[in-house]
Design a protein around this motif. Sequence first.
Motif, PDB file in Angstrom:
ATOM      1  N   LEU A 207      83.437   3.694  -2.899  1.00  0.00           N
ATOM      2  CA  LEU A 207      82.103   3.429  -2.352  1.00  0.00           C
ATOM      3  C   LEU A 207      81.156   4.570  -2.698  1.00  0.00           C
ATOM      4  O   LEU A 207      81.584   5.707  -2.916  1.00  0.00           O
ATOM      5  CB  LEU A 207      82.176   3.306  -0.821  1.00  0.00           C
ATOM      6  CG  LEU A 207      82.916   2.104  -0.236  1.00  0.00           C
ATOM      7  CD1 LEU A 207      83.346   2.399   1.196  1.00  0.00           C
ATOM      8  CD2 LEU A 207      82.005   0.869  -0.279  1.00  0.00           C
ATOM      9  N   HIS A 209      78.926   5.357  -0.451  1.00  0.00           N
ATOM     10  CA  HIS A 209      78.751   5.940   0.881  1.00  0.00           C
ATOM     11  C   HIS A 209      79.665   5.193   1.848  1.00  0.00           C
ATOM     12  O   HIS A 209      80.118   4.071   1.565  1.00  0.00           O
ATOM     13  CB  HIS A 209      77.293   5.848   1.352  1.00  0.00           C
ATOM     14  CG  HIS A 209      76.757   4.455   1.395  1.00  0.00           C
ATOM     15  ND1 HIS A 209      76.924   3.611   2.474  1.00  0.00           N
ATOM     16  CD2 HIS A 209      76.063   3.738   0.460  1.00  0.00           C
ATOM     17  CE1 HIS A 209      76.361   2.442   2.215  1.00  0.00           C
ATOM     18  NE2 HIS A 209      75.831   2.486   0.998  1.00  0.00           N
ATOM     19  N   VAL A 211      81.009   2.970   4.968  1.00  0.00           N
ATOM     20  CA  VAL A 211      80.490   1.743   5.587  1.00  0.00           C
ATOM     21  C   VAL A 211      81.373   1.349   6.768  1.00  0.00           C
ATOM     22  O   VAL A 211      82.506   1.810   6.906  1.00  0.00           O
ATOM     23  CB  VAL A 211      80.407   0.584   4.569  1.00  0.00           C
ATOM     24  CG1 VAL A 211      79.443   0.902   3.440  1.00  0.00           C
ATOM     25  CG2 VAL A 211      81.796   0.253   4.005  1.00  0.00           C
ATOM     26  N   HIS A 212      80.866   0.455   7.606  1.00  0.00           N
ATOM     27  CA  HIS A 212      81.560  -0.027   8.797  1.00  0.00           C
ATOM     28  C   HIS A 212      82.803  -0.818   8.390  1.00  0.00           C
ATOM     29  O   HIS A 212      82.729  -1.743   7.563  1.00  0.00           O
ATOM     30  CB  HIS A 212      80.604  -0.918   9.601  1.00  0.00           C
ATOM     31  CG  HIS A 212      81.073  -1.241  10.979  1.00  0.00           C
ATOM     32  ND1 HIS A 212      82.124  -2.092  11.223  1.00  0.00           N
ATOM     33  CD2 HIS A 212      80.614  -0.834  12.189  1.00  0.00           C
ATOM     34  CE1 HIS A 212      82.301  -2.198  12.529  1.00  0.00           C
ATOM     35  NE2 HIS A 212      81.389  -1.432  13.138  1.00  0.00           N
ATOM     36  N   SER A 213      83.969  -0.459   8.981  1.00  0.00           N
ATOM     37  CA  SER A 213      85.220  -1.098   8.568  1.00  0.00           C
ATOM     38  C   SER A 213      85.307  -2.547   9.031  1.00  0.00           C
ATOM     39  O   SER A 213      86.000  -3.362   8.407  1.00  0.00           O
ATOM     40  CB  SER A 213      86.414  -0.307   9.102  1.00  0.00           C
ATOM     41  OG  SER A 213      86.445  -0.311  10.520  1.00  0.00           O
ATOM     42  N   TRP A 216      82.869  -4.662   6.573  1.00  0.00           N
ATOM     43  CA  TRP A 216      83.193  -4.718   5.150  1.00  0.00           C
ATOM     44  C   TRP A 216      84.693  -4.690   4.852  1.00  0.00           C
ATOM     45  O   TRP A 216      85.103  -4.927   3.720  1.00  0.00           O
ATOM     46  CB  TRP A 216      82.513  -3.542   4.433  1.00  0.00           C
ATOM     47  CG  TRP A 216      81.019  -3.653   4.462  1.00  0.00           C
ATOM     48  CD1 TRP A 216      80.165  -2.940   5.226  1.00  0.00           C
ATOM     49  CD2 TRP A 216      80.236  -4.563   3.709  1.00  0.00           C
ATOM     50  NE1 TRP A 216      78.871  -3.331   5.013  1.00  0.00           N
ATOM     51  CE2 TRP A 216      78.886  -4.345   4.077  1.00  0.00           C
ATOM     52  CE3 TRP A 216      80.516  -5.567   2.779  1.00  0.00           C
ATOM     53  CZ2 TRP A 216      77.842  -5.071   3.533  1.00  0.00           C
ATOM     54  CZ3 TRP A 216      79.478  -6.285   2.228  1.00  0.00           C
ATOM     55  CH2 TRP A 216      78.149  -6.038   2.614  1.00  0.00           C
ATOM     56  N   THR A 305      85.454   3.523  10.118  1.00  0.00           N
ATOM     57  CA  THR A 305      84.633   3.637   8.920  1.00  0.00           C
ATOM     58  C   THR A 305      85.507   3.637   7.682  1.00  0.00           C
ATOM     59  O   THR A 305      86.563   4.280   7.646  1.00  0.00           O
ATOM     60  CB  THR A 305      83.816   4.955   8.963  1.00  0.00           C
ATOM     61  OG1 THR A 305      83.059   5.008  10.166  1.00  0.00           O
ATOM     62  CG2 THR A 305      82.889   5.064   7.766  1.00  0.00           C
ATOM     63  N   ALA A 308      84.342   6.752   1.748  1.00  0.00           N
ATOM     64  CA  ALA A 308      83.901   6.484   0.383  1.00  0.00           C
ATOM     65  C   ALA A 308      84.871   7.025  -0.660  1.00  0.00           C
ATOM     66  O   ALA A 308      85.091   6.402  -1.706  1.00  0.00           O
ATOM     67  CB  ALA A 308      82.511   7.092   0.160  1.00  0.00           C
TER      68      ALA A 308
END
Length: 449
Positions: A207, A209, A211-213, A216, A305, A308
């Motif tokens: 990633l 950055h 991201v919310h687990s 996504w 989270t 990344a």
Amino acid sequence: MSDAIRTRVTELLPGIRKDLEDLVRIESVSADPARASEVQRSAEAVAELFRAEGFASVDIVSAEGGAPAVIAHKPGPAGAPTVLLYAHHDVQPENDHAEWDSPPFEPTERGDRLYGRGAADDKAGIAAHLGALRVFGDELPVSVTMFIEGEEEVGSDTLPALLAEHQEALRADVIVIADSGNWDIGEPALTTSLRGLVRADIEVRTLTHAVHSGMWGGLVPDSLIALSRVIASLHDDAGDVAIEGLHAGPAADVVYPEERLRAESGAVPGIEWIGTGSAVERLWTKPALSITGLDAPKVDGASNTLVAAARAKISLRVAPGDTTANALACLRAHVEKHVPWGAELTFTVVDTGEPTAIDATGPAYEAARAAFAEAWDGTAPVDMGVGGSIPFIAEFLEAFPEASVLVTGVEDPDTRAHGANEGLHLAEFEKVVLAEALLLRNLGGLGAQ
């Protein structure tokens, strides 16, 4: 003459030990820039010891901004071989003082050992050389060159430059490197092989950055899981290194008893050994791979989270007979092949050190084996491999291909070099000094090679 040498070593031992203790009190930690003055002070103390022994020339040298080393020379009889005696005066950091049972830079005797940072690795190597020379005083059987390095514990980065700059001053018929150890208390050894080392950092990125687990997860690959899959691919189900193209070879026919393996390794009671082949093959002559560091969020406080990127440090021990260039290429190819799901890979080489295989034949080795057997009352030395790496030995072999290189040392399985409570077994140390004195006598009988 052997009895006279043995008696002389016993007489000299208190003075040798005092000199060793004085060196241990100097905090010559080469990895700590704040203690560079202590490394310099250590070099000066070593140089003064050689001057007191009547060495004709004593110089403190350095190369390319490296730490100070000491080179000294004392001539022997005309026609006698020249022997270079190597050790290093810098030491590892002592780390947490609370882990030590006595102050790390105050030499302390407990039981049969002298404890302190550098008491074994490798200021005892310097003391052993001095002790052997004192046996003969000004009537040396050989010409002697001392080379005491000051940056071995940080990789000997400037050693090739030092060897090139002072090649003629360091040229010798026989080189004795006192930075290894013996097989066990009462069982001497000559080190004839060492594994090399390749270290690399790998980063797997999925990633740009975090991201919310929940939002996504299930679609976007998780960088920690992707890295875990790469790490899992590095060994097969038996625990052997699964990287194609690496060399492995046979080891000496030496039995490493199970109870000793468990005691010396610190393995928990139920652990199973990994890999195939004899214990000493797995420890000395086959590749080994470890993950020695991970960059990832801590468990405590971790959020839901997707991270990344994740990073790992790979430490690959390279078998004798292989090269670091080949091992590095094989490692890189394997990692690239096993990165899943199109994740981005960054592969960064940290450092390398060549493996070593020594031809342990010829008159110098015969002289050494005879000396060791005599010093240990008839116990012949083991031809020992070392699983760790001492890359500078390969530098000596390359710089002086005509010389016989003998790798000896003062350590034993419970020395704990680099760890807390590093200690020197005092009775074995006396045998090490005796063995080196007998070796110099035997080499003197050979004449120049």
